[in-house]
Write a protein that holds these residues in place. Structure first.
Motif, mmCIF file in Angstrom:
data_model
loop_
_atom_site.group_PDB
_atom_site.id
_atom_site.type_symbol
_atom_site.label_atom_id
_atom_site.label_comp_id
_atom_site.label_asym_id
_atom_site.label_seq_id
_atom_site.Cartn_x
_atom_site.Cartn_y
_atom_site.Cartn_z
ATOM 1 N N LEU A 101 0.832 -1.208 0.000
ATOM 2 C CA LEU A 101 0.000 0.000 0.000
ATOM 3 C C LEU A 101 0.862 1.251 0.000
ATOM 4 O O LEU A 101 1.906 1.296 0.670
ATOM 5 C CB LEU A 101 -0.875 0.014 1.260
ATOM 6 N N THR B 142 1.993 4.734 1.213
ATOM 7 C CA THR B 142 1.857 5.448 2.475
ATOM 8 C C THR B 142 1.412 6.873 2.154
ATOM 9 O O THR B 142 2.106 7.584 1.426
ATOM 10 C CB THR B 142 3.212 5.486 3.219
ATOM 11 N N GLY C 274 7.422 -2.704 -1.217
ATOM 12 C CA GLY C 274 6.454 -1.630 -1.417
ATOM 13 C C GLY C 274 5.722 -1.759 -2.744
ATOM 14 O O GLY C 274 5.709 -2.845 -3.361
ATOM 15 N N ALA D 126 6.334 -0.366 -5.646
ATOM 16 C CA ALA D 126 7.173 -0.223 -6.850
ATOM 17 C C ALA D 126 6.423 0.522 -7.955
ATOM 18 O O ALA D 126 6.217 -0.014 -9.050
ATOM 19 C CB ALA D 126 7.648 -1.605 -7.329
ATOM 20 N N LYS E 268 6.900 2.653 -10.235
ATOM 21 C CA LYS E 268 7.361 2.865 -11.620
ATOM 22 C C LYS E 268 7.023 1.673 -12.526
ATOM 23 O O LYS E 268 7.052 1.790 -13.748
ATOM 24 C CB LYS E 268 8.870 3.164 -11.656
ATOM 25 N N TYR E 269 6.709 0.528 -11.943
ATOM 26 C CA TYR E 269 6.356 -0.649 -12.736
ATOM 27 C C TYR E 269 4.844 -0.917 -12.746
ATOM 28 O O TYR E 269 4.397 -1.964 -13.230
ATOM 29 C CB TYR E 269 7.060 -1.891 -12.192
ATOM 30 N N ASN F 131 8.045 -9.206 -9.653
ATOM 31 C CA ASN F 131 8.044 -10.555 -9.089
ATOM 32 C C ASN F 131 6.882 -10.707 -8.091
ATOM 33 O O ASN F 131 6.821 -9.975 -7.106
ATOM 34 C CB ASN F 131 9.391 -10.760 -8.373
ATOM 35 N N TYR G 96 11.946 -10.033 -14.158
ATOM 36 C CA TYR G 96 13.134 -9.225 -14.495
ATOM 37 C C TYR G 96 14.170 -9.149 -13.387
ATOM 38 O O TYR G 96 15.371 -9.157 -13.640
ATOM 39 C CB TYR G 96 12.695 -7.794 -14.887
HETATM 40 P P1 NAP Z 1 9.466 -0.478 -3.151
HETATM 41 O O1 NAP Z 1 8.119 -0.231 -3.668
HETATM 42 O O2 NAP Z 1 9.668 -1.733 -2.383
HETATM 43 O O3 NAP Z 1 10.441 -0.471 -4.421
HETATM 44 C C1 NAP Z 1 11.833 -0.338 -4.338
HETATM 45 C C2 NAP Z 1 12.491 -1.201 -5.384
HETATM 46 O O4 NAP Z 1 12.468 -2.568 -4.959
HETATM 47 C C3 NAP Z 1 11.821 -1.225 -6.751
HETATM 48 O O5 NAP Z 1 12.160 -0.104 -7.525
HETATM 49 C C4 NAP Z 1 12.369 -2.532 -7.302
HETATM 50 O O6 NAP Z 1 13.772 -2.435 -7.617
HETATM 51 C C5 NAP Z 1 12.315 -3.432 -6.065
HETATM 52 N N1 NAP Z 1 11.037 -4.144 -5.949
HETATM 53 C C6 NAP Z 1 9.982 -3.850 -5.148
HETATM 54 N N2 NAP Z 1 8.999 -4.747 -5.303
HETATM 55 C C7 NAP Z 1 9.445 -5.652 -6.207
HETATM 56 C C8 NAP Z 1 8.882 -6.826 -6.777
HETATM 57 N N3 NAP Z 1 7.667 -7.268 -6.448
HETATM 58 N N4 NAP Z 1 9.623 -7.496 -7.704
HETATM 59 C C9 NAP Z 1 10.831 -7.068 -8.036
HETATM 60 N N5 NAP Z 1 11.424 -5.977 -7.527
HETATM 61 C C10 NAP Z 1 10.733 -5.268 -6.618
HETATM 62 O O7 NAP Z 1 9.962 0.723 -2.216
HETATM 63 P P2 NAP Z 1 9.729 2.300 -2.324
HETATM 64 O O8 NAP Z 1 9.919 2.721 -3.754
HETATM 65 O O9 NAP Z 1 10.573 2.866 -1.258
HETATM 66 O O10 NAP Z 1 8.212 2.525 -1.886
HETATM 67 C C11 NAP Z 1 7.125 2.784 -2.786
HETATM 68 C C12 NAP Z 1 5.821 2.893 -1.978
HETATM 69 O O11 NAP Z 1 5.543 1.661 -1.293
HETATM 70 C C13 NAP Z 1 5.809 3.981 -0.900
HETATM 71 O O12 NAP Z 1 4.533 4.610 -0.882
HETATM 72 C C14 NAP Z 1 5.999 3.202 0.390
HETATM 73 O O13 NAP Z 1 5.467 3.868 1.495
HETATM 74 C C15 NAP Z 1 5.234 1.938 0.078
HETATM 75 N N6 NAP Z 1 5.644 0.754 0.888
HETATM 76 C C16 NAP Z 1 4.661 -0.107 1.243
HETATM 77 C C17 NAP Z 1 4.976 -1.272 1.945
HETATM 78 C C18 NAP Z 1 3.859 -2.220 2.309
HETATM 79 O O14 NAP Z 1 2.714 -1.982 1.981
HETATM 80 N N7 NAP Z 1 4.139 -3.329 3.001
HETATM 81 C C19 NAP Z 1 6.316 -1.561 2.268
HETATM 82 C C20 NAP Z 1 7.304 -0.659 1.862
HETATM 83 C C21 NAP Z 1 6.962 0.498 1.153
HETATM 84 P P3 NAP Z 1 14.422 -2.028 -9.022
HETATM 85 O O15 NAP Z 1 14.204 -0.554 -9.164
HETATM 86 O O16 NAP Z 1 15.848 -2.384 -8.842
HETATM 87 O O17 NAP Z 1 13.763 -2.793 -10.112
#
Ligand code: NAP
Length: 406
Positions: free
Chosen positions: A94, A96, A327, A329, A331-332, A339, A378
């Motif tokens: 989700l 934040t 989180g 992610a 941008k995707y 994954n 990927y």
């Molecule tokens: P993120 O969404 O986890 O993404 C960071 C990087 O991790 C991505 O750019 C990607 O790397 C990789 N990644 C994340 N999920 C992936 C997947 N399923 N498969 C493959 N690679 C994955 O972290 P963030 O950009 O800091 O946070 C984005 C949002 O998510 C924010 O609003 C944050 O608050 C929220 N968040 C939610 C939770 C939750 O709900 N449990 C946890 C953390 C963050 P590459 O760029 O190298 O491809």
């Protein structure tokens, strides 16, 4: 929707009907892609194990951006009510909300349902790219206390009237002089909170015939919080599990003792030992902040958070919410690319928690086999020699085919 039944909790045990209704939150950003893939794998696993006899009836509930768009609330009351009514749930990541009244939707959900144990299994799947030489030596389950510690939200900002009142009280009553331009946070660690978390870890170790429970703490410095956590852990094992556990200093080598060893380690030492000799750790019980750092560091050791599952559980009342640990992610989003393993493996944890162990095992084995075919998303493909990059939905198909032995 087909007719389903509610999961109930009676005499300390979940009663799961053959057609349970389970609420889900699909999540923001990449959440919908991941959720579609995950539900397909979970349904397939249940079908392979029990034909049509058992089936999950999924009930969508809203949280995050979708909830805000549709209802004006980031976390509608109906969502909390649905998890309370049905006991279990699963969610994608989700967003934040920035600058809103809610610090984090995940924290809010955990607090409202008092999900005091954050459970993160960390194991290695063959062929997953890892930064360490022997990732298969890591096989731990981390039980992180989820409601106390510096996460309790008891913080005051530097320079405010409230912090000034607190600082002068501390000076007058305790003679503690703290720099006047400090922000201050409070770290509560209770005996009740520590014992219920450590009890969950020991119960798990007993039921799964694991070897040890390690209490990870920073008690050498923070004696009355982290040190007390350690002390309460040994005390609980002695009082409630006298025949099933043994403290590390009473273990006799080569005695064939099958009792669970209770040991402890200081958090900084844990981080180096987890890299050098990970096989000495099995089930871990730890405080909130230590557990936060440790879970992600261990996940990185076995291939990253794209693969790491998690569950937030209240064992006393049966409530549980399983979730992706990464989180959104963003941008995707909508690219059918990322994954889905984190939510899929969280689904396997949920099935296991429901007592549907065969389906949980089928999923784990399906993912393991899918990775060895080298048809992967990927994030894994870019690090695996000779791998073929497939989409999120295609990866789910590969897992299903491997579960079905096709
Ligand atoms: P993120 O969404 O986890 O993404 C960071 C990087 O991790 C991505 O750019 C990607 O790397 C990789 N990644 C994340 N999920 C992936 C997947 N399923 N498969 C493959 N690679 C994955 O972290 P963030 O950009 O800091 O946070 C984005 C949002 O998510 C924010 O609003 C944050 O608050 C929220 N968040 C939610 C939770 C939750 O709900 N449990 C946890 C953390 C963050 P590459 O760029 O190298 O491809």
């Amino acid at each position: 929707m087909e007719n389903g039944e509610k999961i109930i909790f009676e005499n300390g045990k979940l009663k799961v009907p053959d057609r349970p209704i389970i609420p889900f939150i699909e999540g923001d950003g990449t959440g919908p892609d991941i959720w579609r893939a995950a539900v397909r794998v979970m349904d397939k696993a249940v079908e392979i194990c029990w034909g049509g006899k058992r089936k999950i009836l999924w009930k969508e509930v809203l949280a995050g951006e979708k909830a805000f768009r549709k209802t004006g609330s980031w976390l509608p009351d109906e969502t909390i009510k649905a998890f309370q009514e049905h006991r279990l749930g699963i969610k994608g990541p989700l967003t934040t909300p920035v600058g809103g009244g809610i610090r984090s939707l995940n924290v809010a959900l955990r607090q409202k349902l008092d999900l005091y144990a954050c459970v993160r299994p960390v194991r290695y799947f063959d062929d997953v790219p890892s930064p360490v030489k022997n990732p298969h030596r890591v096989n731990m389950v981390v039980f992180r206390e989820n409601t106390e510690d510096v996460y309790a939200g008891l913080e005051l900002e530097a320079g405010t009237d409230k912090v000034k009142t607190l600082l002068s009280y501390l000076e007058e009553s305790f003679g503690w002089h703290i720099r006047p331009d400090s922000g201050v946070g409070i770290k509560p660690i209770s005996r009740t909170g520590s014992r219920r978390l450590i009890r969950a870890a020991i119960d798990f170790a007993v039921s799964r015939k694991r070897k040890s429970v390690t209490l990870v703490h920073k008690g050498n410095i923070q004696k009355f919080t982290e040190g007390a956590f350690r002390r309460w852990g040994y005390e609980l094992a002695r009082e409630e599990y006298p025949d099933l556990t043994v403290p590390w200093d009473q273990v006799k080598e080569s005695s064939g003792d099958s009792r669970i060893i209770i040991q402890d380690v200081i958090a900084d030492n844990f981080f180096q030992q987890a890299l050098l000799r990970p096989e000495q750790f099995d089930v871990i019980a730890t405080t909130n902040l230590n557990g936060d750092y440790m879970s992600d560091a261990l996940a990185a050791q076995v291939g990253g958070i794209g693969m790491a599952p998690g569950g937030n559980i209240n064992y006393q009342e049966g409530y549980a919410l399983f979730e992706a640990t990464h989180g959104t992610a963003p941008k995707y989003a909508g690219m059918d690319k990322v994954n889905p393993s984190s939510v899929i493996l969280s689904g396997a944890m949920m099935l296991d928690y429901m007592g549907w162990h065969e389906a949980a095992k089928a999923i784990e084995s399906g993912i393991g086999k899918a990775i060895t075919t080298r048809k992967v998303t990927y994030d894994l493909a870019r690090l695996m020699k000779g791998a073929e990059e497939v989409s999120c939905s295609r990866f789910a198909e590969v897992i299903c085919a491997n579960m079905a032995g096709e």
